[in-house]
Each structure stands twice: as structure tokens, then as C-alpha cells.
Scaffold this motif. Structure first.
Motif, mmCIF file in Angstrom:
data_model
loop_
_atom_site.group_PDB
_atom_site.id
_atom_site.type_symbol
_atom_site.label_atom_id
_atom_site.label_comp_id
_atom_site.label_asym_id
_atom_site.label_seq_id
_atom_site.Cartn_x
_atom_site.Cartn_y
_atom_site.Cartn_z
ATOM 1 N N VAL A 242 48.927 39.525 -6.981
ATOM 2 C CA VAL A 242 49.875 39.856 -6.076
ATOM 3 C C VAL A 242 50.646 38.702 -5.174
ATOM 4 O O VAL A 242 51.440 38.645 -5.179
ATOM 5 C CB VAL A 242 49.764 41.280 -5.400
ATOM 6 N N VAL A 249 53.584 43.594 -0.292
ATOM 7 C CA VAL A 249 52.736 44.552 -1.209
ATOM 8 C C VAL A 249 52.654 45.813 -0.646
ATOM 9 O O VAL A 249 52.625 46.178 0.533
ATOM 10 C CB VAL A 249 51.443 43.798 -1.173
ATOM 11 N N ALA A 263 52.705 40.519 2.048
ATOM 12 C CA ALA A 263 51.536 40.048 1.362
ATOM 13 C C ALA A 263 50.552 39.155 1.957
ATOM 14 O O ALA A 263 49.326 39.652 2.018
ATOM 15 C CB ALA A 263 51.949 39.389 -0.167
#
Ligand SMILES: Nc1ncnc2c1ncn2[C@@H]1O[C@H](COP(=O)(O)OP(=O)(O)OP(=O)(O)O)[C@@H](O)[C@H]1O
Ligand code: SF4
Ligand SMILES: [Mg+2]
Length: 341
Positions: A242, A249, A263
Motif C-alpha cells: 500500500v 489507506v 497512508a
């Protein structure tokens, strides 16, 4: 438990996305129910999220958390008999229409043209007895049956070039088994791009590939996001992946979003113990000894009444089992569904 309640407990997500008109996709309180021998289960349970043009959202969670089911709901590809509640809206041509209520006829105008998807194992989605170019041509003709052959051919090559397939003319003439795993995945991406979608869902697109090839595919998706202003929903069970593609996220557990945020922030300072557990279990992000999360994802037929992570959580306290914790704001764009927040 009705969807009204989900709306209330997800008020954070609504507040964040409500004001923005530039979101390509807005999902609010999306619920998918499936019939099983033990009764109806909810693999997707009141999920809210938003993705803008040129924005990548990473959706992370262990096996069985509902990631694929959420993606299939956004593609109109749920198993027969599935019940869908809540809302999913696209801006533009379909603005005002709730995808969760579309019939098959409308789905055909969305699937491939507005939203496209690439799957984990290209071999299962590519036809083994059809040349790669012919399959991409078929995908193009499905959207524009009137196109002259020469124009279809031109677009096939353009799609392969977009997906950075070397020697596209030669590759188009080959069968899927003649391509390496990485090239097959590129061919899948070319096919997904053929209809000119604005949102691309990539469901574990690199899991079957070795690390070097994986990195190349991630770079390709990142380039496509930037150059085509593509919205990207990137699904993975690996938080380490990711970090390479997604600006934001969302962490999913037992059908619900349990944490969402930028993220870099979620990875550096996770606020939900489940996210922290995923981090500690990620070979890519963990330099010291790996610490797998004890226990397993709960059965959807026997979800705990409170926090679904409670049976596995080292920080649980008595109130955790009493009621489902709300998604609580950590900062303006970061939230976690945990009583510790
Ligand atoms: N046809 C079906 N009928 C009933 N339940 C199903 C069906 N398909 C999947 N499920 C259940 O829905 C839940 C979510 O599955 P899903 O495939 O979305 O998980 P996932 O997060 O994509 O997992 P993975 O990382 O393994 O791909 C699981 O508990 C699964 O057992
Ligand atoms: S709500 Fe309680 S059980 Fe759930 S993650 Fe937070 S501390 Fe753990
Ligand atoms: Mg899946």
C-alpha cells in the motif's frame, strides 16, 4: 441493525466527503448481504469511502475481510441473490444515480467504461485459447460495436503501449500462456483500460508475482493514475505494498472499515490495534521479528456484538464487547473504530 444506524456511526466519513464535489466515487454505508446455510451474512457492512480523480486508495485487510466483495459490488458483479444496501455514486454521467440500485442494463454502461477491474490471477480472467490482441479488441468492441477494424487495431496497440507492454504488435499475436506473469498482468491492465474507465479497481494485482515484477506493476499503476487522472482502488492484504501506491489507506476487518487516513500517517502511527497488528505482521515494514496477529478473522455468522476485533485484541477492555465502537476522528482526515481513540 438498519442502515440508518450505519449512517450515524459513519458520520465522520460523511463529514469528510460531503463537502467535496470532485470525488469520482463516493460510497456511503454500503452493505452487501449474502444468503448462507446459516442465514444472511454481511461480508460488506456499512462501508463509506471516497476516491477522487488521480487519487489512489489502498484497501487492506486479512483474507475474508470483504475486500473483493466490496469491489464486486462496485462492478455490479455480486453473486446471484446478493442484497445490496447503502449508496455508491459516480460523478459525471451517472451522478445522481445510486450504483447500489442499478439494473444489469445500466451496469453494462458502467462496467468497463466508468469502472474497470483487474484481478489477482490474470490466467483466470484471460481466455487461454484466444490471442491477447483479439481479447482486447473484443473488450473495445463490447463498448463500441460500430468501430472500424483498423481503428480497433489502433486502440489495441495503444492500450498495450499504455500498459508498457514491449513490442505490442508481437504480443498482441500471442496467446496468454506465451506471456510471462508480469506481461499477462500488463495485458489485463491494457484490457481494463480499453474502455477508457475513470476508476480502476486492482484486486491483489501483484500477489502472484515476484518482487521485482511486482514493483514494475505498481509503478505502472502509479503512472496511469497520474497521467490519466485515474481513480485507483488498490486492494491488498499487504500494508507494505500500500505504501508504494496509495495516498490514503482504508483498513477493513470483518466487513467494516476500522481505520482510514493518509497512508503515511496510518503506517507511521496506526490508531486501531488491528492496523498495528497488520504492521507488525508485514515482512516489508517490519525490520525486527515478525509478530503475526493471534487468532483468526471471526465467522460472519458469529460476529461479536461489540468490536469485531475484541477476541484478538491485546488492549481490549470491558466496554469493547458491549457495543460496536464508532469510527472516531483522530484528526481532520484520519479516523479509527476503536474505544482507545
Ligand atoms: N458466495 C458467497 N456466499 C457466502 N459468503 C461468501 C461468498 N463469497 C464469499 N463469501 C464470504 O464473504 C467474506 C468476504 O470475502 P472476500 O472474498 O470479499 O474477502 P477478501 O477480503 O477479498 O479476502 P482475500 O484476501 O482472501 O481475497 C468471506 O467471509 C467469505 O467467506
Ligand atoms: S475497541 Fe477495544 S477490542 Fe476493539 S480494537 Fe479497540 S481496544 Fe481493541
Ligand atoms: Mg479477495
Amino acid at each position: 441493525m438498519g442502515k440508518g444506524r450505519e449512517f450515524r456511526i459513519s458520520s465522520f466519513a460523511f463529514r469528510v466527503y460531503d463537502g467535496r464535489v470532485d470525488k469520482l466515487l463516493e460510497v456511503r454505508g454500503l452493505t452487501v448481504e449474502l444468503a448462507t446455510a446459516a442465514g444472511w451474512v454481511r461480508p460488506v457492512n456499512g462501508v463509506s469511502l471516497g476516491i477522487g480523480a488521480g487519487e489512489a486508495l489502498g484497501l487492506v485487510g486479512e483474507s475474508g475481510s470483504g475486500k473483493t466483495m466490496l469491489a464486486l459490488a462496485l462492478m455490479g458483479l455480486l453473486p446471484e441473490g446478493a442484497r445490496v444496501g447503502g449508496e455508491a455514486r459516480l460523478d459525471g454521467q451517472f451522478s445522481g444515480k445510486n450504483l447500489a440500485g442499478l439494473g444489469e442494463r445500466d451496469w453494462r454502461a458502467v462496467r468497463g467504461r466508468e469502472i474497470a477491474m483487474v484481478f489477482q490471477e490474470p490466467m483466470t480472467s484471460l481466455n487461454p485459447v484466444m490471442r491477447v490482441g483479439a481479447q482486447i479488441a473484443e473488450a473495445i468492441r463490447a463498448h463500441e460495436p460500430e468501430l472500424p477494424t483498423a481503428e480497433v487495431q489502433r486502440r489495441v496497440l495503444a492500450a498495450l503501449e499504455r500498459a508498457a507492454v514491449p513490442e505490442p504488435r508481437d504480443r498482441a499475436a500471442q496467446f496468454p500462456h506465451q506471456l510471462s506473469g508480469g506481461l499477462r498482468q500488463r495485458a489485463m491492465i491494457a484490457m481494463a483500460l480499453a474502455g477508457g474507465p475513470r476508476l480502476l479497481i486492482a484486486d491483489e494485482p501483484t500477489t502472484a508475482l515476484d518482487v521485482t515484477v511486482q514493483k514494475q506493476i505498481l509503478d505502472l499503476l502509479d503512472t496511469l493514475r497520474r497521467e490519466l487522472r485515474l481513480g485507483l482502488l488498490f486492494i491488498t492484504h499487504d500494508l507494505g505494498v500500500v505504501a508504494q501506491v496509495a495516498g490514503r489507506v482504508a483498513v477493513m476487518y470483518a466487513g467494516r472499515i476500522v481505520e482510514e487516513g493518509p497512508a503515511h500517517e496510518v503506517l507511521a502511527r496506526p490508531r486501531h490495534p488491528y492496523t498495528a497488528g497488520l504492521l507488525a505482521a508485514s515482512p516489508r515494514l517490519r525490520r525486527s521479528k515478525l509478530a503475526p496477529i493471534p487468532g483468526t478473522v471471526p465467522q460472519l455468522t458469529a460476529l461479536p456484538p461489540g468490536c469485531a476485533f475484541e477476541p484478538r485484541c491485546a488492549q481490549r477492555r470491558p466496554e469493547c464487547a458491549a457495543a460496536l465502537p464508532e469510527l472516531r476522528a483522530v484528526s481532520a482526515d484520519h479516523a479509527a473504530r476503536c474505544v482507545l481513540v
